[in-house]
Design an enzyme around this catalytic site. Structure first.
Site, mmCIF file in Angstrom:
data_model
loop_
_atom_site.group_PDB
_atom_site.id
_atom_site.type_symbol
_atom_site.label_atom_id
_atom_site.label_comp_id
_atom_site.label_asym_id
_atom_site.label_seq_id
_atom_site.Cartn_x
_atom_site.Cartn_y
_atom_site.Cartn_z
ATOM 1 N N ASN A 16 0.865 -1.182 0.000
ATOM 2 C CA ASN A 16 0.000 0.000 0.000
ATOM 3 C C ASN A 16 0.905 1.236 0.000
ATOM 4 O OD1 ASN A 16 -1.801 2.049 0.546
ATOM 5 N ND2 ASN A 16 -2.246 1.394 2.637
ATOM 6 N N LYS A 18 0.026 4.299 -0.206
ATOM 7 C CA LYS A 18 -0.609 5.488 0.393
ATOM 8 C C LYS A 18 -0.385 6.689 -0.535
ATOM 9 C CE LYS A 18 -0.061 3.251 4.783
ATOM 10 N NZ LYS A 18 0.036 3.322 6.226
ATOM 11 N N HIS A 106 -9.555 1.033 4.943
ATOM 12 C CA HIS A 106 -8.254 1.183 5.602
ATOM 13 C C HIS A 106 -8.406 2.106 6.806
ATOM 14 C CE1 HIS A 106 -4.149 2.474 6.366
ATOM 15 N NE2 HIS A 106 -3.775 1.358 5.773
ATOM 16 N N GLU A 108 -6.739 4.486 7.941
ATOM 17 C CA GLU A 108 -6.558 5.932 7.701
ATOM 18 C C GLU A 108 -7.825 6.537 7.110
ATOM 19 O OE1 GLU A 108 -2.882 5.566 5.529
ATOM 20 O OE2 GLU A 108 -1.914 4.938 7.396
ATOM 21 N N GLU A 178 -5.359 -5.143 10.458
ATOM 22 C CA GLU A 178 -4.339 -4.112 10.661
ATOM 23 C C GLU A 178 -4.627 -3.383 11.967
ATOM 24 O OE1 GLU A 178 -2.339 -2.894 6.757
ATOM 25 O OE2 GLU A 178 -4.102 -1.646 6.974
ATOM 26 N N GLY A 184 2.333 2.115 10.692
ATOM 27 C CA GLY A 184 3.264 3.236 10.543
ATOM 28 C C GLY A 184 3.995 3.598 11.828
ATOM 29 N N SER A 223 3.335 -2.299 10.192
ATOM 30 C CA SER A 223 4.786 -2.342 10.376
ATOM 31 C C SER A 223 5.403 -3.682 9.986
ATOM 32 C CB SER A 223 5.158 -1.952 11.815
ATOM 33 O OG SER A 223 4.738 -0.618 12.086
#
Ligand code: PGA
Length: 267
Positions: A16, A18, A106, A108, A178, A184, A223
């Site tokens: 991904n 992003k 996702h 985010e 996730e 991240g 991560s």
């Protein structure tokens, strides 16, 4: 003793990107993948490899990948088919590009853009209706984990989303666990924590969607690096990874693909 053969779950490594990438980066990234591909893969059957760049790079990345067996996908789609939704992209537009995959839900998108479980369910429905293969992302926050509510939160996300899934389309569904606290942050879930949640996800999928649900690949994200991928991929219910930061550098992504190739597919 039953002669029934358990379905082999697809093993997937997905990157991904992003909001990263450029035309120049795509050129050198694809060259590096091509140069290291056969050494990284090496086994049969190889893992499926996916990359999720920004919308504006989908076609360029696909062209750059050429003959490499890597598919591309969008990072999100809108729930509606068309309309006055400035800045949004419909699932059918992605399909129209010949692109087969999309991420849905996702963390985010959920956190920064207010995508509720219901919104995510609408997007999942739209993706499936447009014949895309969705990677449905679920995961708990640190507070939810600390308060012992991690499994309940993930079950709720899954239940709302898969209520939107037509039984005949389940075969196209992929789930990614996730944990928000691992995305991240450099803090990966241990293989044991991840395995426990993957087992829970597989149980929910089987309960609600039957054997086809139990056969959905469940990826781990948060991560993932070339250092920890092998230990994560060795877990019985982890069917690959959704990789953010480490997928931006082709040599690192190749090492993660190699870790998946060594693990192979599992019954
Ligand atoms: P990360 O991102 O690997 O950089 O933690 C994973 C993701 O957000 O999909």
């Amino acid at each position: 003793m039953s002669d029934a053969v358990a379905p082999v779950r697809q093993f997937i490594v997905a990157g991904n990107w992003k909001m990263h990438g450029s035309r120049d980066m795509i050129g050198s990234y694809c060259e590096t993948l091509r140069a290291g591909w056969s050494q990284a893969i090496g086994t049969t059957p190889p893992p499926s490899v996916l990359l999720f760049p920004s919308y504006c790079h989908l076609e360029r990345l696909r062209a750059g990948l050429g003959e490499l067996p890597v598919e591309v996908g969008a990072q999100s789609v809108h729930a509606e088919v068309a309309g006055a939704f400035t800045g949004e992209t419909a699932a059918a537009m992605i399909r129209d590009l010949g692109v087969g995959w999309t991420l849905v839900g996702h963390s985010e998108r959920r956190t920064l853009y207010g995508e509720t479980d219901a919104v995510v369910a609408g997007k999942l429905r739209a993706a499936l209706a447009a014949e895309l293969k969705p990677v449905l992302c679920v995961g708990e926050t640190l507070d939810q984990r600390r308060s012992g509510a991690a499994e309940a939160r993930v079950e709720q996300q899954l239940a709302t989303a898969i209520a939107a899934v037509d039984a005949g389309l389940v075969a196209r569904l992929v789930v990614a666990y996730e944990p928000v606290w691992a995305i991240g942050t450099g803090e990966t879930a241990t293989p044991e924590i991840a395995q426990a949640m993957h087992e829970c996800i597989r149980r929910v999928l089987a309960d609600r969607l039957g054997p086809a649900g139990a056969g959905c690949p469940v990826l781990y994200g948060g991560s993932v690096t070339e250092q920890n991928a092998a230990a994560l991929f060795a877990q019985p219910d982890i069917d690959g990874g959704l990789v953010g930061g480490a997928a931006l550098e082709a040599p690192r992504f190749l090492q993660i693909i190699a870790a998946a190739a060594k693990r192979g597919s599992k019954p």
